[in-house]
Design an enzyme around this catalytic site. Structure first.
Site, PDB file in Angstrom:
ATOM      1  N   ALA A   1       0.810  -1.317  -0.144  1.00 27.12           N
ATOM      2  CA  ALA A   1       0.092  -0.148   0.008  1.00 27.12           C
ATOM      3  C   ALA A   1       0.887   1.315   0.015  1.00 27.12           C
ATOM      4  O   ALA A   1       0.818   2.249  -0.749  1.00 27.12           O
ATOM      5  CB  ALA A   1      -0.891   0.079   1.245  1.00 27.12           C
ATOM      6  N   TYR A   2       1.966   1.284   0.867  1.00 20.61           N
ATOM      7  CA  TYR A   2       2.616   2.600   0.909  1.00 20.61           C
ATOM      8  C   TYR A   2       3.555   2.642  -0.375  1.00 20.61           C
ATOM      9  O   TYR A   2       3.550   3.622  -0.959  1.00 20.61           O
ATOM     10  CB  TYR A   2       3.716   2.419   2.041  1.00 20.61           C
ATOM     11  CG  TYR A   2       4.709   3.423   2.351  1.00 20.61           C
ATOM     12  CD1 TYR A   2       3.740   4.523   3.135  1.00 20.61           C
ATOM     13  CD2 TYR A   2       5.780   3.660   1.859  1.00 20.61           C
ATOM     14  CE1 TYR A   2       4.782   5.668   3.338  1.00 20.61           C
ATOM     15  CE2 TYR A   2       6.500   4.686   2.371  1.00 20.61           C
ATOM     16  CZ  TYR A   2       5.972   5.791   2.904  1.00 20.61           C
ATOM     17  OH  TYR A   2       6.746   6.949   3.234  1.00 20.61           O
TER      18      TYR A   2
END
Length: 259
Positions: free
Chosen positions: A165-166
């Site tokens: 996600a990051y």
């Protein structure tokens, strides 16, 4: 920090301003003569940051995922300061550190909402107002209406296991930077991004010792980047000396970057 750039009379908005990196960037801009407005959800952190930074720092509590709150904040900043010369999209969250099949969809969505969608909303609002501002002149005589600096990450270039996600959010922020830069290139708005390796901030303290060692092993210099090192690059990118680098992605990875 020695001041090589003069930002007297300039007004900056810094998202994620209550955090360590946001405060470090704010301090550099203030030392160069700018006024800064810190945007964050953390009311206590904002109050502490403004107390540390002094009279040229102000605060505004808001959720950058809320389009109405962002629009209202941008209007209020223009009313308060007359214009917005600098935008630093710094707000970000780390998310879960686990393989993608073990992640929770709501966590993945939150990371994208803060790191990418929030940056989009703030950029949309602030750039829209920068376009209505009278331009200044760069040292070479070119018109400049403002500077936008996005705080991306080396993970947005390389990806990283257990950080889908990051990494995805920061890759999106890099692409957003390049797209907006092309849209505003003839309007006197300079849009850039930096891609730091891990810095000694609260986010770095969220990870385990094993994860920290893994990240450190990937950095040829063998250390994390200092907040002041990030702030010095952001200071130049926010100044009128940066007048032809729009769309540029600036590495701060200690040699980790592969491109």
């Amino acid at each position: 920090m020695s001041v090589r750039h003069h930002l007297s009379g300039r007004h900056a908005v810094i998202t994620g301003g209550a955090g360590g990196l946001g405060r470090g960037i704010a301090r550099a801009l203030i030392e160069a003569g700018a006024g800064v407005e810190l945007w964050d959800q953390d009311a206590a952190g904002l109050a502490q940051a403004v107390a540390e930074l002094g009279r040229r720092a102000t605060q505004r509590q808001l959720d950058i995922r809320d389009v109405n709150a962002v629009e209202a904040a941008a209007d209020a900043a223009v009313v308060a300061h007359g214009r917005i010369d600098i935008l630093i999209n710094n707000a970000g969250v780390l998310g879960e550190v686990r393989p993608i099949w073990e992640t929770m969809p709501e966590n993945f969505q939150r990371v994208l909402q803060v790191n990418l969608f929030g940056a989009y909303l703030v950029t949309r609002a602030v750039v829209g107002r920068m376009l209505r501002q009278e331009p200044r002149r760069s040292p070479d005589g070119h018109p400049l209406r403002g500077h936008v600096v996005n705080i991306a990450s080396i993970q947005g270039k390389e990806g990283m296991a257990m950080a889908a996600a990051y990494s995805a959010s920061k890759a999106g922020l890099i692409a957003l930077t390049k797209s907006v830069a092309k849209e505003t290139a003839k309007e006197g708005i300079i849009v850039t991004a930096v891609t730091p390796a891990a810095a000694e901030t609260a986010m770095a303290r969220e990870i385990s010792a094993e994860r920290r060692a893994d990240i450190l092993s990937r950095i040829p210099m063998g250390r994390f980047v200092e907040v002041e090192e990030v702030a010095r690059l952001v200071l130049w990118l926010s100044s009128d000396d940066c007048s032809f680098s729009t769309g540029g992605i600036f590495d701060l990875s200690g040699g980790r970057a592969t491109y």
